[in-house]
Write an enzyme that holds these catalytic residues in place. Structure first.
Site, PDB file in Angstrom:
ATOM      1  N   ASN A 169      -9.293  -7.891  -8.717  1.00  0.00           N
ATOM      2  CA  ASN A 169     -10.243  -6.911  -8.165  1.00  0.00           C
ATOM      3  C   ASN A 169     -10.460  -5.719  -9.089  1.00  0.00           C
ATOM      4  O   ASN A 169     -11.544  -5.136  -9.124  1.00  0.00           O
ATOM      5  CB  ASN A 169      -9.784  -6.372  -6.803  1.00  0.00           C
ATOM      6  CG  ASN A 169      -9.652  -7.442  -5.745  1.00  0.00           C
ATOM      7  OD1 ASN A 169      -8.684  -8.181  -5.754  1.00  0.00           O
ATOM      8  ND2 ASN A 169     -10.623  -7.559  -4.851  1.00  0.00           N
ATOM      9  N   GLY A 182     -10.503   2.305  -2.959  1.00  0.00           N
ATOM     10  CA  GLY A 182     -10.946   3.701  -2.944  1.00  0.00           C
ATOM     11  C   GLY A 182     -11.926   4.033  -1.845  1.00  0.00           C
ATOM     12  O   GLY A 182     -12.689   4.992  -1.953  1.00  0.00           O
ATOM     13  N   GLY A 234     -10.900   4.375   1.459  1.00  0.00           N
ATOM     14  CA  GLY A 234     -10.176   4.906   2.604  1.00  0.00           C
ATOM     15  C   GLY A 234      -9.773   3.838   3.599  1.00  0.00           C
ATOM     16  O   GLY A 234      -9.536   4.127   4.768  1.00  0.00           O
ATOM     17  N   SER A 256      -6.323   0.042   1.015  1.00  0.00           N
ATOM     18  CA  SER A 256      -6.141  -1.089   0.084  1.00  0.00           C
ATOM     19  C   SER A 256      -4.849  -0.951  -0.724  1.00  0.00           C
ATOM     20  O   SER A 256      -4.175  -1.947  -0.987  1.00  0.00           O
ATOM     21  CB  SER A 256      -7.349  -1.229  -0.847  1.00  0.00           C
ATOM     22  OG  SER A 256      -7.506  -0.061  -1.631  1.00  0.00           O
ATOM     23  N   SER A 257      -4.476   0.273  -1.107  1.00  0.00           N
ATOM     24  CA  SER A 257      -3.249   0.430  -1.914  1.00  0.00           C
ATOM     25  C   SER A 257      -2.015   0.151  -1.062  1.00  0.00           C
ATOM     26  O   SER A 257      -1.026  -0.395  -1.553  1.00  0.00           O
ATOM     27  CB  SER A 257      -3.167   1.825  -2.541  1.00  0.00           C
ATOM     28  OG  SER A 257      -2.983   2.818  -1.541  1.00  0.00           O
ATOM     29  N   ASP A 263      -0.671   4.370   6.441  1.00  0.00           N
ATOM     30  CA  ASP A 263      -1.335   3.181   5.902  1.00  0.00           C
ATOM     31  C   ASP A 263      -0.364   2.016   5.712  1.00  0.00           C
ATOM     32  O   ASP A 263      -0.652   0.879   6.086  1.00  0.00           O
ATOM     33  CB  ASP A 263      -2.032   3.505   4.569  1.00  0.00           C
ATOM     34  CG  ASP A 263      -3.278   4.357   4.769  1.00  0.00           C
ATOM     35  OD1 ASP A 263      -3.460   4.903   5.884  1.00  0.00           O
ATOM     36  OD2 ASP A 263      -4.069   4.485   3.814  1.00  0.00           O
TER      37      ASP A 263
END
Length: 400
Positions: free
Chosen positions: A55, A144, A146, A149-150, A208
């Site tokens: 990605n 990026g 929000g 994903s991280s 998250d």
């Protein structure tokens, strides 16, 4: 050390209600989004540690023997349980040396590699020798935006590495398409994933990685995270306006508006808190006996909250456009996350006919937006059989 291939996936997240108010001690409701990040871990005996992140265009390989020679004692304190303090700037600099990055490397690609190295070296160094692995991570989530994903990346890495190194057992039984770890093992995965998030974000809230680990829905207030036990199946349309924004600047602008007009802005934050509570109550009712009027309540709460967020100054013309297009189709939308662009969510009622959804998606795409029809309350980190993954995911993990 396990010898089999591991396939894991973890969900992203959206904030249903409470963005911005949460910064001022109010409740936020976060839900797992069924757009997932997938990881394949393949053990090798070629003496290489390969990381492939298609990605973001990252492909890195290290000689395991060279990594073995690195002094990794700086990773020691508390790391047996994942309870270490936040990585220090000194640790980050040392990892950059190991990775071969310049000291000023802070772009997302560099941070993703550092988070991987931190978890790999910390979790795997209890093995007699560091393992040779081939790890590919591919995501349905845009980066990026929000959408966590991280965190999904960190949760996948933690789960796969802990399982491969036999720090936690592989929960998969023969023939099961997807399996989950025990509560105790999920706690350990979550602790390590939080460490990965710290490498990427410095000082994350922990929401998250928690939602990506546990799935379902969570309530977050003043650093306390608790799970919402029962959740109905809800379909949403997620729209990315692709308008970039700075979360830091938007949070600061709300704070300055609160200081300037305390008697006007404080009641807005109190009202957003009440919206979160009312939404939570409605969702719990729906989980036991869903009725059409529940959807009317959820739609009304979405509209009120969107107006409040505009009043706080975190709206954007692109988000207004999203709300207008969906309203023209009789549906209700609000921003999710920081606002100022970014993403919005639209509730899809169960009685909605597919042609109507398609027409709305087409109208939003012609505005230059990206859309995903998905669901919320998705399961957290899971381990899969190869046969259970759909062709698109398999091809992406194969680099096709």
């Amino acid at each position: 050390m396990l010898s089999e291939v591991l396939l894991v996936s973890a969900p992203g997240k959206v904030i249903l209600h409470g963005e911005h108010a949460v910064v001022h001690g109010k409740i936020a409701l976060a839900v797992a989004l069924n757009l997932r990040t997938f990881l394949r871990l393949q053990p090798h005996s070629n003496g290489k540690m390969c990381l492939n992140l298609p990605n973001i265009g990252v492909k890195r390989a290290w000689d395991v023997a060279r990594l073995q020679l690195q002094d990794t004692s700086f990773l020691e304190p508390g790391n047996a349980t994942g309870d270490a303090a936040a990585p220090t700037s000194e640790q980050v600099e040392k990892l950059k040396e190991v990775a071969g990055f310049p000291n000023d490397g802070t772009d997302p690609e560099c941070l993703a590699v550092l988070a991987f190295l931190y978890l790999y070296l910390s979790i795997c160094r209890k093995q007699r020798t560091l393992p040779s692995l081939d790890i590919t991570v591919w995501s349905e989530l845009p980066t990026g935006a929000g959408l966590g994903s991280s965190a999904a990346y960190s949760v996948c890495l933690a789960a796969a590495l802990l399982t491969a190194c036999e720090a936690i057992p592989n929960p998969q039984n023969n023939g099961e398409s997807a399996s989950r770890w025990t509560m105790e093992d999920l706690e350990l995965i979550n602790k390590w994933a939080f460490q990965g998030e710290r490498m990427i974000h410095g000082n994350p809230s922990g929401v998250d990685n928690s939602i990506s680990t546990w799935g379902g829905a969570l309530r977050y207030q003043q650093g306390k995270i608790s799970s919402i036990k029962r959740l109905p199946a809800l379909k949403i349309l997620l729209t990315n306006t692709k308008v970039p924004r700075s979360t830091k600047a938007l949070v600061a602008s709300v704070r300055s508006r609160l200081l300037k007009f305390p008697e006007i802005v404080a009641p807005l934050l109190t009202s957003i808190n009440a919206i979160s509570l009312e939404c939570e109550r409605t969702l719990e009712e729906m989980a036991s006996a869903p009725a059409p009027e529940h959807y009317l309540v959820l739609e009304e709460l979405i509209d009120i909250n969107q107006h409040h967020l505009n009043a706080l100054g975190v709206g954007h013309a692109s988000l207004d456009q999203l709300c207008q297009v969906t309203m023209a189709h009789g549906l209700h939308s609000k921003l999710t996350g920081a606002g100022g662009g970014g993403c919005g969510i639209t509730l899809l009622r169960p009685d909605l006919e597919q042609p109507k959804v398609e027409a709305m998606k087409q109208a939003l795409t012609s505005c230059g937006f990206d859309c995903w029809e998905t669901s919320i309350g998705a399961p957290g980190i899971s381990i899969h059989s190869a046969a259970s993954l759909d062709t698109q995911v398999q091809r992406a993990l194969d680099g096709l």
